[in-house]
Design an enzyme around this catalytic site. Structure first.
Site, short mmCIF file in Angstrom:
data_model
loop_
_atom_site.label_atom_id
_atom_site.label_comp_id
_atom_site.label_asym_id
_atom_site.label_seq_id
_atom_site.Cartn_x
_atom_site.Cartn_y
_atom_site.Cartn_z
N ARG A 147 -10.83 2.77 -2.23
CA ARG A 147 -9.58 3.52 -2.18
C ARG A 147 -9.39 4.39 -3.43
NH1 ARG A 147 -5.76 1.27 0.93
NH2 ARG A 147 -6.57 -0.79 0.34
N TYR A 148 -9.80 3.86 -4.57
CA TYR A 148 -9.64 4.56 -5.86
C TYR A 148 -11.02 4.93 -6.38
CZ TYR A 148 -5.07 2.23 -5.67
OH TYR A 148 -3.83 1.77 -5.28
N ASP A 161 2.66 -1.06 -2.25
CA ASP A 161 1.48 -0.48 -1.61
C ASP A 161 1.97 0.46 -0.52
OD1 ASP A 161 -1.40 -0.79 -1.96
OD2 ASP A 161 -0.94 -2.92 -2.20
N LYS A 176 -1.24 1.99 -4.51
CA LYS A 176 -0.06 1.41 -5.12
C LYS A 176 0.74 2.47 -5.89
CE LYS A 176 -1.99 -3.20 -5.73
NZ LYS A 176 -3.29 -2.88 -5.09
N CYS A 187 -0.84 -18.18 3.31
CA CYS A 187 0.51 -17.78 2.95
C CYS A 187 1.15 -17.11 4.17
CB CYS A 187 0.49 -16.80 1.78
SG CYS A 187 -0.35 -17.44 0.32
N CYS A 204 1.26 -13.15 4.10
CA CYS A 204 0.03 -12.45 3.74
C CYS A 204 -0.08 -11.09 4.44
CB CYS A 204 -1.17 -13.30 4.13
SG CYS A 204 -2.77 -12.52 3.82
N ARG A 249 -13.15 2.03 -8.61
CA ARG A 249 -13.20 0.62 -8.26
C ARG A 249 -13.24 0.43 -6.75
NH1 ARG A 249 -8.63 2.54 -10.20
NH2 ARG A 249 -6.57 1.95 -9.42
N ARG A 289 -2.80 -9.53 4.96
CA ARG A 289 -4.00 -9.51 5.81
C ARG A 289 -3.96 -10.64 6.84
NH1 ARG A 289 -7.57 -8.28 0.84
NH2 ARG A 289 -7.71 -6.01 0.88
N ASP A 298 4.79 -6.35 1.65
CA ASP A 298 4.16 -5.36 2.54
C ASP A 298 4.72 -5.49 3.95
OD1 ASP A 298 2.32 -4.16 0.68
OD2 ASP A 298 1.17 -6.03 0.76
N CYS A 319 -9.21 -18.76 3.70
CA CYS A 319 -8.50 -19.14 2.49
C CYS A 319 -8.30 -20.66 2.48
CB CYS A 319 -7.12 -18.49 2.43
SG CYS A 319 -7.12 -16.68 2.39
#
Length: 356
Positions: A90-91, A310, A317, A107, A110, A94, A112, A273, A103
């Site tokens: 995206r950037y 985001d 972000k 959560c 989440c 990185r 995702r 999000d 996981c």
């Protein structure tokens, strides 16, 4: 409460442990069929009741079946920046590698949540990992690789060491970062083998520790974080601003202080999000800004996170914190931490001109 000594993954197990009422089980089974459940012992021991700040994060709730029109299964636009499977670029400098789609704890907020958990591939397969590393080899502008998922520290140390060693062959990659719940909620996984696997790359290694309430930073969690930092791993934090979990200044201040005491530098405080079924967790942006403003002056500068949003659609972000400088007719004013405004002269030396 009869807490299991293994991770609970079904509604029936949560009922038997006394974490949810049996009368609620049929409705919650429908939630669990859509979004995976995993509550490890360390998390279960922290839950006093289903609606306490820890229970809200990990126990299924009927509200999760309520989707809003603006919510999206890919709320931050991962797929629009995925040149090869499992790698997000995206950037410019990185990339993310989604090393796992599982996981140790799921959560309920989440972003995702639609792509992790039971029924997924578990870990990035060998062909996809080869393609991701080949992509990195061809992009020498990439300075940092971020391991994410799922939880990248949920994979075996052997697999993690393999990734580290292969990254060692890429001299333009200088930083390896992993985002994880493991040190806090399954601290027993932070073994010498895992730490060696993380540091095998020879890169500067960061781990972003995810916790949202100060009670999550138990003595066992702090000891796991200490094992990482004493091995030379730099620690930063990431948290999500959540209704009923940390939506007051006192809790946020205690959380940020707990991070700093554990040698974890506060980094990101995420605005919630637009993931499906998570509207009951989200605060209005103005309320989030007021909470972040409340930290200024109340706690040390070491304890100030960056409040970020985001942008939906994959645009990255953006800082969302409150503004303290205000443009006035004759220049500027600035607010101090008490909310009092003061005149500010934006003066420069002779080599430049004042900014008006």
């Amino acid at each position: 409460m009869n807490v299991s000594q293994r991770t609970m993954t079904t509604v029936e197990e949560l009922v038997e442990a006394g974490l949810i009422d049996r009368a609620d089980a049929p409705a919650l089974a429908e939630v669990a069929a859509r979004y995976s459940v995993a509550v490890p012992p360390a998390a279960a021991r922290l839950i006093g009741r289903p609606d306490d700040p820890i229970g809200r994060q990990f126990l299924p709730r009927p509200e999760e079946l309520r989707d809003l029109p603006e919510e999206n299964a890919d709320p931050i636009g991962d797929h629009s920046h995925e040149p090869v499977r499992g790698l997000i670029h995206r950037y410019p400098d990185r990339v993310l590698i989604k090393l796992a789609s599982v996981c140790p704890v799921y959560c309920r907020f989440c972003f995702r949540r639609a792509s992790v958990g039971a029924g997924t591939e578990g870990v990035l397969d060998a062909a996809a990992l080869d393609a991701a590393l080949a992509y990195l080899a061809g992009h020498d502008e990439v300075w940092e690789v971020i391991l994410t998922g799922g939880d990248p520290l949920a994979v075996s140390p052997r697999r993690l060491a393999d990734v580290s060693r292969r990254l060692a062959a890429l001299p333009h990659v200088k930083i390896l970062r992993a985002h994880s719940r493991v040190p806090v909620l399954t601290p027993e996984r932070v073994t010498p083998e895992l730490i060696a696997a993380l540091t095998d790359s020879g890169k500067t290694v960061y781990v972003a520790i995810h916790a949202n309430h100060p009670r999550e930073l138990t003595p066992e969690a702090r000891a796991a974080c200490a094992r990482l930092s004493e091995a030379g791993v730099a620690l930063v934090s990431q948290s999500v601003l959540l209704r009923g979990v940390n939506d007051d200044v006192e809790t946020l201040a205690a959380l940020m202080r707990a991070f700093v005491e554990t040698r974890i530098k506060p980094y990101y405080l995420h605005h919630g999000d637009l993931a499906p079924g998570t509207s009951h967790f989200r605060l209005p942006l103005a309320e989030g800004q007021a909470l972040v403003r409340g930290l200024l002056g109340r706690v040390s500068g070491l304890c100030q996170p960056a409040y970020v949003v985001d942008i939906p659609g994959g645009h990255g972000k953006s800082p969302a914190g409150p503004a303290y400088f205000h443009r006035e007719a004759q220049g500027w004013s600035v607010e101090d931490w008490r909310g009092i405004r003061h005149d500010y002269v934006d003066s420069v030396g002779q080599s430049g001109s004042p900014q008006t």
